[in-house]
Scaffold this active site. Structure first.
Site, PDB file in Angstrom:
ATOM      1  NE  ARG A 293     -42.072 -20.518 -41.074  1.00 43.36           N
ATOM      2  CZ  ARG A 293     -41.565 -21.584 -40.465  1.00 43.36           C
ATOM      3  NH1 ARG A 293     -40.406 -21.522 -39.846  1.00 43.36           N
ATOM      4  NH2 ARG A 293     -42.218 -22.728 -40.474  1.00 43.36           N
ATOM      5  CG  HIS A 297     -37.599 -22.178 -43.122  1.00 41.68           C
ATOM      6  ND1 HIS A 297     -37.104 -21.185 -42.311  1.00 41.68           N
ATOM      7  CD2 HIS A 297     -36.555 -22.617 -43.859  1.00 41.68           C
ATOM      8  CE1 HIS A 297     -35.818 -21.030 -42.540  1.00 41.68           C
ATOM      9  NE2 HIS A 297     -35.454 -21.893 -43.474  1.00 41.68           N
ATOM     10  CE1 TYR A 306     -42.679 -25.928 -38.509  1.00 44.16           C
ATOM     11  CE2 TYR A 306     -42.105 -27.426 -40.284  1.00 44.16           C
ATOM     12  CZ  TYR A 306     -42.257 -26.140 -39.812  1.00 44.16           C
ATOM     13  OH  TYR A 306     -42.005 -25.071 -40.637  1.00 44.16           O
TER      14      TYR A 306
END
Length: 401
Positions: A293, A297, A306
Site C-alpha cells: 500500500r 490506509h 509507523y
C-alpha cells in the site's frame, strides 16, 4: 512447487519437540519466531514480469496467459493508469472537503486489474471498500463509487447489474457472503464462480476463518483473493501471522498460492487458474497477492507514523504500472502516441469525476428504508412513517416553512 495444496503435506516438527532439547532452547526458538529474528527468506511467489519489465517463464501458469496479445497488454496498462487517475482524483476531492473519507488503492492496481480481468461476466464479486480497480473491470461507473464516501447514498449501484456487490465496510464479513453465494451456485448447478476480496488485516477476522471452513467442507466454488499490502492500518503482517498468509489454506484442506501482487500478468494467470478450479468442482483457493500500500490506509491515516521512507521507496521501484510500461516499450508493443493519448484520456476522466461529484444531489432521507426486505415489511413501513412524522415536525416548528 509454488502452489501449496495441502492435504498431503506432512506437518513440520519444531525444534522444541526434538528429544534432548532443553527448555531454555525451546524458549529461545519461540522468541525468535515471535519477534521475526532469524526468520528464513520469503517464500517463492508466482512472477511473470520482473520489476524491470522482463517476461519470465513459469511452467505452471504460462498457459493461462498464452493467448495474451499486445493489444491485451495495452488494455491492462490502460486499466491500471485510468484506475490510478480516478483514485488520485478521489483523494484530492477528499482533501478539498468533497468526500468524507477515501480508501486509496495506490500500489495495488496490478492485483486488482489482473484478477478483475480474469473474471467472466457470470462470476460474482464480493469486494471490501478498496476494490476500485475491480469495479472498473466490472463496468461500474467510477462516479458511482463516490456517492457512499460523499454521504449521498448507501452504495451507489445495483449489484446485480454487474455481478459486483456493494462495498463492505465490516472487515471480513464479505467472505461469508461470498461462501454462501458460492454454495448456492453449486446447488443451482451453474458453472460460474465467486471471488471474495479482503486484506491481510481481515485475514485475522473470525468471519474469514468461518468462510474457509464452510467453503472447504462444502467444496464451494469460491476464490479468496487476499491483497496483502503488509499493513493492516498500522499493524504489520508479522504481528498477525507466523507463516505467510497463503499457507493458512493448508489447515483447511485447499490450495494456497502467493503471487507477485505488482505483476498484472501473474495476477491474471493465477486468478484464471483458481477460477477454473472452482468451476470444475475442485473447490476453494486462497490467493495471496503480495503487494504494498504505497499511500495511506485511508485519508484519515498518516503512514509516516509507523513505517519508514526507505520501505516505501523500495516498493515504489516495483511500481506495477511502471513495470508493465517497461515491458511494453522493450517489446515495441506501445509507442509514444499510445502513452500520450492515454494521458489525455486520463485527464478527461479526472475532470469528469470531479464535476460529477460536485453535481451530486443531496441524499434522499427516506432511501434507507428501501430494499431492506425484498417484499416489504410492516415494521419497516411503521418506522418510515415515524421518521416522516419526525421530519415533518421541523417544518411545523418553523411555521410550516
Amino acid at each position: 512447487m509454488t502452489v501449496e495444496s495441502t492435504a498431503a503435506r506432512t506437518p513440520r516438527r519444531s525444534a522444541g519437540n526434538k528429544a534432548g532439547t532443553t527448555g531454555t532452547k525451546r524458549t529461545t526458538s519461540t522468541t525468535k519466531k515471535a519477534t521475526g529474528a532469524g526468520k528464513s527468506a520469503e517464500p517463492a511467489l508466482v512472477q511473470l514480469l520482473t520489476p524491470e519489465g522482463k517476461r519470465v517463464k513459469n511452467a505452471e501458469f504460462d498457459t493461462y496467459v498464452a493467448d495474451i496479445t499486445a493489444e491485451d497488454l495495452r488494455g491492462l496498462y490502460r486499466d491500471m493508469v485510468l484506475t490510478r487517475r480516478f483514485d488520485a482524483e478521489a483523494t484530492a476531492l477528499q482533501r478539498q472537503g468533497e468526500l468524507g473519507l477515501w480508501a486509496s488503492l495506490l500500489g495495488q492496481e496490478a492485483a486488482q486489474i489482473g484478477s478483475g480481468r480474469a473474471l467472466r461476466d457470470d462470476d460474482y464479486v464480493f469486494p471490501t471498500y478498496r476494490e476500485h480497480g475491480v469495479a472498473w473491470c466490472r463496468g461500474v461507473d467510477p462516479t458511482n463509487l463516490l456517492g457512499m464516501f460523499r454521504g449521498v447514498n448507501n452504495g451507489g449501484w445495483d449489484p446485480n447489474s454487474n455481478n459486483f456487490h456493494l462495498y463492505t465496510i465490516v472487515i471480513g464479513s464479505q467472505t461469508l457472503h461470498a461462501t454462501g453465494y458460492a454454495m448456492g451456485i453449486t446447488k443451482d448447478g451453474a458453472d460460474s464462480a465467486v471471488i471474495a476480496y479482503f486484506g491481510d488485516g481481515a485475514s485475522s477476522q473470525g468471519d474469514v476463518a468461518e468462510a474457509f471452513t464452510f467453503s472447504a467442507v462444502y467444496n464451494a466454488p469460491v476464490v479468496f483473493f487476499c491483497q496483502n499490502n503488509q499493513w493492516a492500518i498500522s499493524e504489520p503482517t508479522e504481528k498477525q501471522s507466523r507463516v505467510p498468509l497463503y499457507q493458512r489454506a493448508q489447515g483447511y484442506g485447499f490450495p494456497g498460492v502467493r503471487v507477485d501482487g505488482n505483476d498484472v500478468l501473474a495476477n491474471l494467470a493465477v486468478t484464471k487458474w483458481a477460477l477454473e478450479r472452482a468451476r470444475v468442482g475442485e473447490g476453494p483457493t486462497l490467493v495471496e497477492a503480495f503487494t504494498y500500500r504505497m499511500g495511506a490506509h485511508t485519508t484519515s491515516d498518516d503512514p509516516t507514523r509507523y513505517r519508514t521512507d526507505d520501505e516505501r521507496i523500495a516498493w515504489e521501484a516495483k511500481d506495477p504500472i511502471l513495470r508493465l510500461r517497461r515491458h511494453l516499450e522493450a517489446a515495441n508493443h506501445a509507442d509514444e502516441g499510445f502513452f500520450a493519448e492515454l494521458e489525455t484520456e486520463s485527464e478527461a476522466l479526472g475532470k469528469r469525476v470531479r464535476e460529477a461529484v460536485r453535481a451530486m444531489p443531496d441524499p434522499d432521507h427516506f432511501a434507507i428504508f428501501e430494499n431492506v426486505y425484498a417484499d416489504g415489511h410492516a415494521l419497516v413501513d411503521e418506522e418510515r412513517a415515524q421518521f416522516a412524522a419526525y421530519q415533518a415536525s421541523f417544518a411545523d416548528e418553523d411555521g410550516g416553512k
